[in-house]
Scaffold this active site. Structure first.
Site: not given
Ligand code: F6R
Length: 354
Positions: A56, A102, A149, A235, A251, A344
């Site tokens: 994101s 997140t 992603r 990923e 550099h 997380k």
């Molecule tokens: C999962 C991915 C992760 C999430 C990240 C943030 O496919 O690419 O990098 O994007 O953990 O979570 P969100 O996107 O839900 O804020």
């Protein structure tokens, strides 16, 4: 060869990542249309901030690269738990979190609310959607049920639509249609049904297999795409990967190649674009001569199409395919990302992000 066996590809890609990669063109159009009616700040902001992590956050990096040649105001991407002190009433802040849950993005969103910034939330739901709606902030609701992603265009295109409406430059309606057309064509040429000899993404994945991928952008314009390649390799293929961009790497990192041994030498991919210019072309050749002779191999991948959005997204699509095919070669389903979930989980019961 597993990459010539569509049945085997489908079996390994149990989460359907390749199908989502093939939908990038449609998502690009859908994301552009989704923000058509988003309320704009009453006057042009002094700065645009994108708050978002991981899948994101990359949309913010691409937004900055796409607007840099045109925008009269700075575009800043924040991947932190704290906002820079300059954020205030003159800021347009995109709070970008696919899940809406997140922790870092929620902390940034909270701080942005207190600062008086104009906030646009981009999310499929979660706490972010709930809080933004409760406070009457504009919300771009993206389709649920995707790995974040894989939803990149749903997160990037609404921001481009809003910044275009504010006169900050970037693609027009017809540019976006041209991008979608090129991505659709490219997805056909790189898709799972196209056998290895005719499929450059499958061929590159085979060359990378067993080596550490190093992705270099020939200029800072393509740097966010090099970073996208690295994170998709992390990923989807679950491999360690590195990235960097010229001219900065000339550099410092060129010296690091002195420490590279033949066994374990990385494989270098250099992202090239028609706008790189003659200096970058000479620099790439110089780096090959000075340092990259130590690499396991070097391959250049060129952007395709016309217009910056099309060209950057063509490189994104190519890299997404390479990462998924490398996963298949490794016998790994590209979709699950257990270690991110575990990170997380371990952090959720501790002190909140400030
Ligand atoms: C999962 C991915 C992760 C999430 C990240 C943030 O496919 O690419 O990098 O994007 O953990 O979570 P969100 O996107 O839900 O804020």
């Amino acid at each position: 060869m597993v990459l010539d066996d569509v049945g085997e590809i489908t079996r390994i890609d149990a989460g359907g990542m390749l199908g989502l990669i093939q939908r990038l063109a449609d998502m690009t159009l859908e994301g552009w249309l989704a923000a058509a009616d988003i309320p704009l700040p009453p006057r042009r902001p002094g700065v645009v901030v994108v708050a978002g992590l991981g899948g994101s956050g990359i949309g913010g990096d691409l937004l900055r690269a796409l607007l840099a040649p045109y925008s009269p105001i700075p575009i800043v991407v924040v991947k932190d738990t704290r906002l820079p002190a300059f954020v205030g009433p003159e800021t347009l802040l995109f709070a970008s979190s696919y899940s809406g849950n997140t922790e870092e993005t929620l902390a940034l969103h909270g701080a942005a609310r207190r600062s008086g910034a104009w906030i646009v939330a981009i999310t499929s739901g979660g706490t972010l959607a709930r809080r933004a709606r409760a406070e009457g902030h504009p919300v771009v609701t993206v389709p649920a049920g995707l790995p974040p992603r894989a939803a990149l265009p749903h997160l990037l295109m609404p921001m481009l639509r809003v910044t275009a409406s504010l006169g900050l430059g970037g693609p027009t309606d017809s540019d976006v249609r041209a991008t979608a057309a090129l991505l659709r064509d490219l997805a056909g040429r790189l898709g799972p049904a196209v056998p290895v000899p005719e499929n450059p993404a499958k061929r590159l994945a085979s060359r990378l297999h067993g080596h550490v991928p190093v992705v270099y952008a020939a200029t800072p314009t393509t740097a966010p795409v090099a970073y996208r390649w690295k994170t998709q390799l992390n990923e989807n293929a679950k491999v360690f990967a590195l990235w960097n961009a010229f001219p900065e790497l000339s550099h410092n990192e060129v010296v690091g190649w002195e420490g590279v041994q033949a066994a374990g030498a990385p494989f270098v991919v250099i992202l090239r674009d028609e706008d790189d210019g003659p200096r970058a072309a000479r620099e790439v050749e110089a780096a090959k001569a000075v340092s990259l002779s130590r690499a396991r191999g070097v391959e250049e991948v060129w952007s395709q199409g016309m217009g910056l959005l099309t060209r950057l997204m063509s490189l994104v699509l190519f890299g997404d395919f390479v990462s998924a095919y490398l996963a298949v070669l490794r016998g790994i389903d590209p979709t699950p990302i257990q270690r991110i979930t575990e990170m997380k989980r371990r952090l959720q019961d501790g002190p909140e992000a400030r």
